[in-house]
Design a protein around this motif. Sequence first.
Motif, short mmCIF file in Angstrom:
data_model
loop_
_atom_site.label_atom_id
_atom_site.label_comp_id
_atom_site.label_asym_id
_atom_site.label_seq_id
_atom_site.Cartn_x
_atom_site.Cartn_y
_atom_site.Cartn_z
N SER A 40 0.84 -1.19 0.00
CA SER A 40 0.00 0.00 0.00
C SER A 40 0.87 1.24 0.00
O SER A 40 2.09 1.17 0.20
N VAL A 41 0.23 2.36 -0.22
CA VAL A 41 0.94 3.65 -0.18
C VAL A 41 0.21 4.55 0.81
O VAL A 41 -1.01 4.45 0.99
N PRO A 42 0.96 5.45 1.46
CA PRO A 42 0.32 6.32 2.46
C PRO A 42 -0.70 7.27 1.82
O PRO A 42 -0.51 7.73 0.69
N ILE A 43 -1.75 7.53 2.56
CA ILE A 43 -2.73 8.54 2.16
C ILE A 43 -2.18 9.91 2.56
O ILE A 43 -1.74 10.09 3.71
N VAL A 44 -2.17 10.83 1.62
CA VAL A 44 -1.69 12.19 1.90
C VAL A 44 -2.90 13.09 2.13
O VAL A 44 -3.67 13.36 1.19
N PRO A 45 -3.12 13.53 3.37
CA PRO A 45 -4.31 14.34 3.65
C PRO A 45 -4.17 15.76 3.09
O PRO A 45 -3.06 16.29 2.97
N ASP A 46 -5.29 16.37 2.78
CA ASP A 46 -5.31 17.74 2.25
C ASP A 46 -5.36 18.71 3.43
O ASP A 46 -6.42 19.20 3.82
N ILE A 47 -4.18 18.92 4.01
CA ILE A 47 -4.06 19.78 5.18
C ILE A 47 -3.07 20.89 4.87
O ILE A 47 -1.98 20.63 4.34
N ALA A 48 -3.43 22.11 5.19
CA ALA A 48 -2.53 23.23 4.95
C ALA A 48 -1.22 23.02 5.70
O ALA A 48 -1.22 22.68 6.89
N GLY A 49 -0.11 23.19 5.00
CA GLY A 49 1.20 23.03 5.63
C GLY A 49 1.69 21.62 5.70
O GLY A 49 2.73 21.35 6.32
N SER A 50 0.98 20.67 5.05
CA SER A 50 1.38 19.26 5.16
C SER A 50 2.69 18.95 4.46
O SER A 50 3.26 17.88 4.67
N ASN A 51 3.18 19.90 3.64
CA ASN A 51 4.46 19.70 2.96
C ASN A 51 5.61 20.46 3.62
O ASN A 51 6.68 20.60 3.02
N SER A 52 5.39 20.94 4.83
CA SER A 52 6.44 21.70 5.52
C SER A 52 7.54 20.77 6.01
O SER A 52 7.38 19.54 6.08
N GLU A 53 8.69 21.35 6.36
CA GLU A 53 9.86 20.56 6.72
C GLU A 53 9.66 19.73 7.99
O GLU A 53 10.32 18.72 8.19
N SER A 54 8.79 20.16 8.87
CA SER A 54 8.58 19.44 10.14
C SER A 54 7.74 18.19 9.98
O SER A 54 7.62 17.39 10.91
N VAL A 55 7.13 18.01 8.80
CA VAL A 55 6.21 16.88 8.59
C VAL A 55 6.98 15.68 8.05
O VAL A 55 7.80 15.80 7.14
N ILE A 56 6.71 14.52 8.64
CA ILE A 56 7.34 13.28 8.21
C ILE A 56 6.26 12.20 8.10
O ILE A 56 5.33 12.14 8.92
N GLU A 57 6.38 11.37 7.11
CA GLU A 57 5.41 10.27 6.93
C GLU A 57 5.76 9.14 7.89
O GLU A 57 6.93 8.90 8.19
N SER A 58 4.76 8.44 8.36
CA SER A 58 4.95 7.44 9.43
C SER A 58 5.97 6.37 9.06
O SER A 58 6.82 6.00 9.87
N HIS A 59 5.92 5.86 7.82
CA HIS A 59 6.84 4.81 7.42
C HIS A 59 8.28 5.32 7.36
O HIS A 59 9.22 4.60 7.68
N ASP A 60 8.43 6.58 6.97
CA ASP A 60 9.78 7.18 6.96
C ASP A 60 10.33 7.26 8.38
O ASP A 60 11.51 7.01 8.62
N LEU A 61 9.47 7.65 9.31
CA LEU A 61 9.91 7.74 10.71
C LEU A 61 10.37 6.39 11.22
O LEU A 61 11.47 6.26 11.78
#
Length: 654
Positions: free
Chosen positions: A483-504
């Motif tokens: 599967s692939v992660p669902i990317v939510p439509d949230i303002a700022g979701s592409n900012s540097e502080s955001v990390i996807e769970s599998h990457d973490l």
Amino acid sequence: MSFEKLFSPIKLRELELKNRVVMSAMGTHESSESEDGKGVTDKLIAYHVARAKGGCGLNTVEVSSVDAASAPSGFLSIADDKYIPGFRRLNDAVHEAGGKTCLQLWQGGLAVASDQTVQILLPDDMPLSAEYTVPAITEERLYSVIDAFKAAAARAVEAGFDCLEFHCAHNYLPHSMLSGGLNHRTDDWGGSFENRKRFPLACIRAIREKMPEGMPLLMRIDCHDDMLDGGLTVDDVIEFCRDAKEAGVDVLNISRGNIVSAATVYEVAPVDIPKGFNVEDAARIRRETGMITMPCGRINTPEFAEQILEDGKADLVVMARAQLADPDFCNKAKDGRLGEIKYCIGCNQGCYDYFVTSLSNPAVKHITCMRNPALLEEKAAALKPGTKSKKVLIIGGGIAGIEAVLDLKKTGNEPVIYEKSGSLGGQFVLAGVAPGKRDFSYAAEKAVANVADQGIEVHLNTEAGPELIEEMKPDAVIISAGSVPIVPDIAGSNSESVIESHDLLSGREVQGQSAVVIGGGLVGFECAQYLASKGITVNILEMKSEVLTELGQLRQITANFALSEMPITVHKDTTCKAVETGRVVALQGEKEVSFEADIVVMAVGTKSAETAAFQDACQKLGIPAYVIGDAKKAPGMALDAIHDAYHAVLEINQ
């Protein structure tokens, strides 16, 4: 390692066991398929025979009711002579396979409430509703249960069992009468510890009276009571075990847990509970009673079992779920084929969770196992080679893909696996990153090593496409692309502080003192645990009213344990609105709230990877294609993914 201690013989009275491995009693619910719902079936016999052939020292047949009026459906019974022939067939088959057998004699107390047609026998009155209170067992009825244990022992001897086990744990009637946390009677069967010991000791004497002198009697006993005011202490248990020894008990099976509190988690302890959590108490009980002792509870590797015995902490070792996961566990360990063992990971998905579901859902016939889809289907779903060897392409190297290639190789095929990342194992490995989940990554590592040992062709860092199918023209294709992660439509979701769970969980470096995890499912919780273990304060935001809904009862309990011990706070009915510098803004109803966040983890779920092109290519060439695991339905459970893989192999081999 040679595991010399684990695979050395031991004598219990006149019974000699070929090794120190005991499969303790585990409820299967398979008896529900018998004529009256309480008898031995052919599947149950095949299940025990498989473990005897697999090298187990002693097979304990699951709880068997001794009292007819309180014998629930879905559980075995030995409360009538009519059950003797079925047990005799089971014993004959296990003995022919080289095994030894034990029957667990049981009166279930409150646990029989799953069957509303039978009596619930309790030390005290218990209100079940405003309209009905279960009355305390009368003295006359106590004597009748003692007689029932005696008659059941005589039947078990006639049926050919090698030894018997008296169940005096887990809230069942003998334990409930013994424990001051459960028995509040004011007559001669309650009050003082001497009075509370009367019933279980009378049961032991009654059982022993009907047993041959040379037949050993085991007793399952809680090492102490958890979460029960006035419950048994280890000192109490030691005193009682000394009395039980005088009454005729030879071996102590040290367990733990009760079903009236969160301590039920210790009965079928999930991965979150430390391995061997009963070992130290068992060692003390062994030392202070001088009795032959065996601990149970999350002992799932031969190395750990050997160490327990070498350290003198036990005489035998209970390895029960280890043999659900792999019926050949003992033979593989003895032969040094450690990489081939399918290790129990304590997920509880197939054993405990399926058992609980089976009590109310007729469609679920019996337990199963994530690692072993053929559990209790040893004949109908046995892996067998096909009429010819086939070349099979597996796309995706998660745990389902790994299991598929190993099963294909085992049955004489030529599997080839393509994985787009640099390693096999997928989410099984990632799950093992969270604190207390090491068993997941350990099992995956062993399976990956076995792929190499078997000489299976593996292509890493290679993304397979439809053209590969056209070029290779395999006999079959298994698509386990995940599967692939669902990317939510949230303002700022592409900012540097955001990390996807599998990457973490894959090991990406993070820095900060505070974190917000968006998503309250299992992966989100594992991310929160991982961050909290590094000293980071975590807030989990979940838009629904519940979290961890994919987990069964016992793992939900351990999750709550973790929440109480780690700097993690869960916020339900909370919807993330925006990620801003140093914080996350969310809505709780109409109210806007914010949470400090140096790190923001996206764990809102996954969707199946695209597989249409693979399926079209297979259809064009007339090649059978099997879409399994998360590629079929996401998010999914690992149990379903591995079972998908197994059944795909069965079809390929037809």
